[in-house]
Design a protein around this motif. Structure first.
Motif, PDB file in Angstrom:
ATOM      1  N   ALA A 121       6.612   2.794   4.335  1.00 16.40           N
ATOM      2  CA  ALA A 121       6.358   1.812   4.802  1.00 16.40           C
ATOM      3  C   ALA A 121       5.185   2.522   5.733  1.00 16.40           C
ATOM      4  N   CYS A 122       4.972   3.553   6.572  1.00 19.42           N
ATOM      5  CA  CYS A 122       4.571   4.039   7.656  1.00 19.42           C
ATOM      6  C   CYS A 122       3.349   4.915   6.745  1.00 19.42           C
ATOM      7  N   GLY A 123       3.766   4.889   5.324  1.00 23.24           N
ATOM      8  CA  GLY A 123       2.462   5.678   4.705  1.00 23.24           C
ATOM      9  C   GLY A 123       2.066   4.691   4.223  1.00 23.24           C
ATOM     10  N   SER A 124       2.251   3.825   4.118  1.00 22.93           N
ATOM     11  CA  SER A 124       1.588   2.439   3.172  1.00 22.93           C
ATOM     12  C   SER A 124       1.313   1.860   3.958  1.00 22.93           C
ATOM     13  N   ALA A 125       1.316   1.216   5.591  1.00 19.72           N
ATOM     14  CA  ALA A 125       0.745   0.955   6.609  1.00 19.72           C
ATOM     15  C   ALA A 125      -0.478   1.637   6.780  1.00 19.72           C
ATOM     16  N   GLY A 126      -0.127   2.897   6.586  1.00 17.08           N
ATOM     17  CA  GLY A 126      -1.853   3.647   7.253  1.00 17.08           C
ATOM     18  C   GLY A 126      -1.463   4.614   8.558  1.00 17.08           C
ATOM     19  N   MET A 127       0.076   4.063   8.191  1.00 16.93           N
ATOM     20  CA  MET A 127       0.485   5.004   9.686  1.00 16.93           C
ATOM     21  C   MET A 127       0.784   6.354   9.444  1.00 16.93           C
ATOM     22  N   HIS A 128      -0.305   7.299   8.458  1.00 16.75           N
ATOM     23  CA  HIS A 128       0.512   8.861   7.939  1.00 16.75           C
ATOM     24  C   HIS A 128       0.623  10.036   8.732  1.00 16.75           C
ATOM     25  N   ARG A 129       0.743   9.741   9.991  1.00 16.65           N
ATOM     26  CA  ARG A 129       1.256  10.945  10.852  1.00 16.65           C
ATOM     27  C   ARG A 129       2.489  10.440  11.491  1.00 16.65           C
ATOM     28  N   ARG A 130       2.809   8.783  11.202  1.00 17.71           N
ATOM     29  CA  ARG A 130       4.272   9.094  11.479  1.00 17.71           C
ATOM     30  C   ARG A 130       5.195   9.120  10.411  1.00 17.71           C
ATOM     31  N   ALA A 131       4.228   8.679   9.054  1.00 16.73           N
ATOM     32  CA  ALA A 131       4.888   9.432   7.567  1.00 16.73           C
ATOM     33  C   ALA A 131       5.652  10.619   7.929  1.00 16.73           C
ATOM     34  N   LEU A 132       4.913  11.753   7.912  1.00 17.57           N
ATOM     35  CA  LEU A 132       4.156  12.528   8.609  1.00 17.57           C
ATOM     36  C   LEU A 132       5.388  13.033   8.835  1.00 17.57           C
ATOM     37  N   GLU A 133       6.121  12.234  10.016  1.00 20.83           N
ATOM     38  CA  GLU A 133       6.875  13.217  10.968  1.00 20.83           C
ATOM     39  C   GLU A 133       8.448  12.226  10.442  1.00 20.83           C
TER      40      GLU A 133
ATOM     41  N   ALA B 280       0.745  11.563   2.519  1.00 22.31           N
ATOM     42  CA  ALA B 280       0.492  11.306   3.863  1.00 22.31           C
ATOM     43  C   ALA B 280      -0.095  12.877   4.748  1.00 22.31           C
ATOM     44  N   LEU B 281       0.025  14.225   4.034  1.00 23.94           N
ATOM     45  CA  LEU B 281      -1.219  15.555   4.048  1.00 23.94           C
ATOM     46  C   LEU B 281      -2.082  15.365   3.380  1.00 23.94           C
ATOM     47  N   GLN B 282      -2.025  13.699   2.142  1.00 22.68           N
ATOM     48  CA  GLN B 282      -3.758  14.130   1.981  1.00 22.68           C
ATOM     49  C   GLN B 282      -4.430  13.265   2.348  1.00 22.68           C
ATOM     50  N   ALA B 283      -3.561  11.738   2.773  1.00 16.81           N
ATOM     51  CA  ALA B 283      -5.240  11.131   3.694  1.00 16.81           C
ATOM     52  C   ALA B 283      -4.507  11.715   5.273  1.00 16.81           C
ATOM     53  N   LEU B 284      -3.905  13.060   5.625  1.00 16.26           N
ATOM     54  CA  LEU B 284      -4.583  13.845   6.939  1.00 16.26           C
ATOM     55  C   LEU B 284      -5.672  14.459   6.327  1.00 16.26           C
ATOM     56  N   GLU B 285      -6.211  14.877   4.912  1.00 12.91           N
ATOM     57  CA  GLU B 285      -6.822  15.983   4.499  1.00 12.91           C
ATOM     58  C   GLU B 285      -6.579  17.325   5.429  1.00 12.91           C
ATOM     59  N   ASP B 286      -4.907  17.744   5.375  1.00 13.00           N
ATOM     60  CA  ASP B 286      -4.384  18.222   5.610  1.00 13.00           C
ATOM     61  C   ASP B 286      -4.458  19.755   4.191  1.00 13.00           C
ATOM     62  N   LEU B 287      -4.493  21.109   5.058  1.00 10.49           N
ATOM     63  CA  LEU B 287      -4.613  21.743   3.587  1.00 10.49           C
ATOM     64  C   LEU B 287      -2.565  21.720   2.837  1.00 10.49           C
ATOM     65  N   ARG B 288      -1.755  21.936   3.799  1.00 15.98           N
ATOM     66  CA  ARG B 288      -1.107  22.047   2.825  1.00 15.98           C
ATOM     67  C   ARG B 288      -0.578  20.884   1.499  1.00 15.98           C
ATOM     68  N   ALA B 289      -1.475  19.819   1.686  1.00 21.59           N
ATOM     69  CA  ALA B 289      -0.772  18.939   0.759  1.00 21.59           C
ATOM     70  C   ALA B 289      -0.978  19.622  -0.652  1.00 21.59           C
ATOM     71  N   ASP B 290      -1.678  20.570  -1.268  1.00 20.67           N
ATOM     72  CA  ASP B 290      -1.735  20.823  -2.696  1.00 20.67           C
ATOM     73  C   ASP B 290      -0.284  21.130  -2.678  1.00 20.67           C
ATOM     74  N   ALA B 291       0.405  21.807  -1.780  1.00 21.85           N
ATOM     75  CA  ALA B 291       1.927  22.926  -2.098  1.00 21.85           C
ATOM     76  C   ALA B 291       3.190  21.596  -1.691  1.00 21.85           C
ATOM     77  N   ALA B 292       2.298  20.469  -1.241  1.00 26.34           N
ATOM     78  CA  ALA B 292       3.383  19.354  -0.785  1.00 26.34           C
ATOM     79  C   ALA B 292       3.509  18.918  -2.400  1.00 26.34           C
ATOM     80  N   LEU B 293       2.585  18.633  -2.797  1.00 24.42           N
ATOM     81  CA  LEU B 293       2.758  17.639  -4.504  1.00 24.42           C
ATOM     82  C   LEU B 293       3.504  18.666  -4.626  1.00 24.42           C
TER      83      LEU B 293
END
Length: 143
Positions: free
Chosen positions: A59-71, A93-106
């Motif tokens: 829900a947080c990620g879908s609402a654009g609350m990416h930091r909370r979704a990640l937490e 969430a990592l992709q939306a935040l443009e975090d370098l860990r996004a590929d590993a998480a995916l």
């Protein structure tokens, strides 16, 4: 009209109170921002629930609350490190935040998700059974 009853083992939280069904109802119609406060309350009443954490993170990620979704997903992944829903939410969430860990998480999500073998099952059934080959139901089900 009799009041609808839900089984006690699935309709009560640790507090013994019935859950707030509003959160799931709102999420089913993609009203994510409205579902978040209900899910936050539900998770605070039952903090050890990875299922509720996954719902809140989605829900947080879908609402654009990416930091909370990640937490939320990171905390729940400590309890269930291979939970595909949590891994997916974390990756998005990592992709939306443009975090370098996004590929590993995916990649972690892809490794742990359930295989999508539905098309193969439908094809194999259609080869064996003419009735199955003519089926128009979008969900392939046989009793």
């Amino acid at each position: 009209m009799p009041q609808r009853r839900y089984p006690s083992n699935s309709s009560t939280m640790k507090s013994g109170k019935p859950p707030d069904w509003s959160a799931r109802a709102l999420a089913k119609v993609w009203r994510w921002e409205q579902a978040v406060p209900h899910l936050e309350r539900a998770l605070s009443a039952s903090p050890g629930s990875p299922e509720l954490a996954a719902e809140l993170a989605t829900a947080c990620g879908s609402a654009g609350m990416h930091r909370r979704a990640l937490e939320v997903s990171a905390a729940a992944l400590a309890l269930r490190p291979r939970d595909a829903a949590l891994l997916r939410t974390q990756a998005l969430a990592l992709q939306a935040l443009e975090d370098l860990r996004a590929d590993a998480a995916l990649e972690a999500y892809v490794v742990h998700r359930k295989p999508d073998d539905q098309p193969h099952l439908a094809s194999a059934c259609g080869e064996r059974d003419p009735a199955c080959a003519r089926e128009r139901v979008p969900v392939h089900v046989h009793e």
